[in-house]
Design an enzyme around this catalytic site. Structure first.
Site: not given
Ligand code: F6R
Length: 611
Positions: A2, A27, A73, A99-100, A484, A488, A491, A507, A606
């Site tokens: 949000c 966000r 969100w 937001n929250g 990672e 990616k 996502e 395994h 984000k």
């Molecule tokens: C993946 C991504 C998320 C963040 C996670 C932690 O691309 O961006 O997995 O890494 O939500 O967020 P931060 O780093 O802001 O604590």
């Protein structure tokens, strides 16, 4: 999670709020809305992205000098016009954005229903607003007073901003656990979840702390605690330029941020690494060097991509510093009654510095006496502020929802810390120390060279875009990179992908392998190279399609794999900073080939400020 924006002052509020919402859309982007005060309260809300709200308001009277806006969100209630913010009070005079999460909202809602209140939405926000309204009416008090009383009963996290038809020059805001920045202009104020909607108007900002309440008018900012005592606002200057939050000629923020990595890594090393004199300057580490080098244990706490950076740091710290390291998902750590001893050092890794699980996990460890060291990107964020010490990653604002440049900056900072501690502890010999500093010094140039693989990766993306699943495998330092790479891809392309240790594959996951499954090996030259060659053979023997990320000149794997992307040679500790880049590009180009919104993938946000 949000985004909130508000404005009060001489400008037209709606364009300021709309532009701010677009900047904060990373966000949350399932619905948005604005409330404007101009001879009465007008509330406009729309399911979908901010552009849809904008389209729906063409030709409408949006003239006002005070207003609030929100991009959502969803937590309570599906994305819809009805659940979008701002919400309105029962008497229609107040509007609020939030937001929250209000955890005790259902109890409050039941109390309010008994008193005859009606609920239009499924949100906890509408409950909180009507709770505030009820307090104001029963106590015949000001809105500010009612907010203060209400927040004493609320369990959860929030930033709220209210406007009131009866006080058309005043915004009331409060914060606990979610971020709030107030920009101070000339006879005007701007409020937002982060500085990006504010930066083009003013660089003077106040970061509101937990349990603080703000009363904001064009010429006045009053900050109080929940005990109604005034607090002097601490004004800081933003160290950020507008260009940093714009696309700068790229089609997407994600691509821009991937291509920024030579510069962000350079910025991250600037003033810290002095390879010529074999020294590392990091005040946060130096000021606590005895505690860190003598730590009985380092616990790294993070979520998502930041957790992957933490996992790689475990390998590096144990190798260089010979200190036992545990890497914890913040969401698990905070709830499992962890054992933390005073000799432990906690490293919290977070791009946003606002991740709710990481924040609470830190608080828990801090209560038990551990030193908290924050590795954070967003300056002035909550995690940066509650840490005892820290190092910023200096990657600049990351707008693409999937983390890219912030990840490589985290790897660089964590490597610098490990090297500095190892040097102070004497657990690394001088020759290797100097060698690794020189390797780090060369990394920005090697990242630049790695980015030249983009066209080849794009072709690979076209070829594999219709795959239903991907498997990513790596060993040692490249295992976190396999995780990672898989994250990616999930996502950005919505293709199911799994990351696994290459040797562990036999395994279980090897049962998935057939001629349709692309298996991405992260196989740059390292101490495990021969082992990973054997793992590739195991996949080829089962007709798997092998895509390998290798070191330039690796003829062995090139001869075996179906497709190869080569990155420059680097020490095995630094090689992951290079090997992750083709994987970021692969996810990006597959997302583009599938015509998806790579900057705002579905369901994501984000900054995850809810647990
Ligand atoms: C993946 C991504 C998320 C963040 C996670 C932690 O691309 O961006 O997995 O890494 O939500 O967020 P931060 O780093 O802001 O604590």
């Amino acid at each position: 999670m949000c985004g909130i924006v508000a404005y009060v002052g001489p400008k037209e509020a709606y364009p300021v709020i709309l532009k701010g919402l677009k900047r904060l859309e990373y966000r949350g982007y399932d619905s948005s809305g604005v409330a404007l005060l101009n001879s009465g309260l007008k509330v406009f809300k729309k399911k979908g992205k901010v552009a849809e709200l904008e389209d729906s308001l063409v030709g409408k009277d949006v003239h006002a000098h005070i207003g609030i806006g929100h991009t959502r969100w969803a937590t309570h209630g599906e994305p819809s016009d009805r659940n979008a913010h701002p919400h309105q009070s029962e008497n229609g005079k107040l509007a609020m954005i939030h937001n929250g999460i209000i955890e005790n909202y259902s109890q409050l809602k039941n109390e309010l229903i008994k008193k005859g209140y009606h609920f239009i939405s499924d949100t906890d926000t509408e409950v909180l607003l009507k709770f505030i309204e009820d307090i104001q009416q029963n106590n015949n008090c000001t809105l500010e007073e009612a907010v203060r009383i209400a927040l004493k009963r609320v369990v959860g996290a929030y930033v709220i901003v209210l406007i009131d038809q009866d006080n058309p020059d005043t915004l009331i805001a409060a914060r606990k656990g979610s971020p709030l920045v107030i920009g101070i202009g000339k006879g005007e104020h701007f409020l937002a979840s982060d500085a990006s909607p504010i930066i083009e108007y003013t660089k003077e900002v106040v970061y509101v702390n937990d349990y603080e309440l703000a009363i904001i008018r064009p010429d006045e900012l009053i900050l109080k605690n929940l005990g109604n005592e005034k607090i002097t606002p601490y004004v800081t200057k933003l160290d950020m330029e507008l260009a940093a939050i714009e696309k700068g000629g790229y089609d997407h923020f994600m691509l821009k941020e991937i291509f920024e990595q030579p510069d962000t890594i350079f910025d991250c090393l600037r003033g810290r690494l002095d390879a010529a004199n074999a020294s590392i300057t990091m005040a946060g580490v130096q000021n606590n060097i005895d505690q860190i080098k003598n730590a009985s244990r380092i616990i790294i706490i993070a979520c998502g991509t930041s957790w992957h950076a933490g996992l790689l740091a475990e390998y590096i710290f144990e190798e260089l510093c010979r200190i036992p390291v545990e890497v914890e998902y913040a969401s698990e750590f905070r709830y499992r009654n962890p054992v933390v001893r005073p000799g432990d050092v906690i490293i919290a890794v977070s791009q946003s510095g606002e991740t709710a699980d990481t924040l609470v996990a830190i608080e828990k460890a801090k209560e038990q006496g551990a030193l908290i060291f924050g590795v954070v990107n967003v300056v002035g964020s909550s995690i940066a502020r509650i840490s005892n010490a820290g190092a910023y990653t200096h990657a600049g604002p990351e707008i693409g929802v999937a983390s890219t440049k912030a990840f490589t900056a985290q790897l660089v900072v964590l490597t610098l810390i490990a090297l500095k501690v190892a040097h102070a502890k004497g657990s690394i010999d001088t020759q290797r120390f100097v060698h690794l500093l020189n390797e780090l010094h060369d990394i920005p140039e090697k990242v630049k060279a790695t980015l030249q693989t983009a066209d080849a990766v794009k072709k690979l993306a076209e070829k594999n875009k219709d795959a239903k699943d991907f498997l990513y495998l790596g060993r040692g330092y490249n295992f976190p990179i396999a995780l990672e790479g898989a994250l990616k891809l999930k996502e950005i392309s919505y293709i199911h992908a799994e990351g696994y240790p290459a040797a562990e594959m036999k395994h279980g996951p090897i049962a998935l392998v057939d001629e349709t499954l692309p298996v991405v090996f992260v196989a740059t030259k390292d101490s495990y190279h021969e082992k990973i060659v054997s793992n590739i053979q195991e996949i080829k023997a089962r007709k798997g399609k092998v895509i390998a990320i290798v070191t330039e000149g690796d003829d062995t794997i090139t001869a075996m794999a179906d497709d190869v992307i080569a990155v420059p040679e680097a020490d095995e500790i630094m090689a992951p900073i290079l090997s992750v880049i083709p994987l970021q590009l692969l996810a990006y180009y597959i997302g583009i080939a599938k015509d998806l919104d790579v900057d705002k993938p579905r369901n994501l946000a984000k900054s995850v400020t809810v647990e």
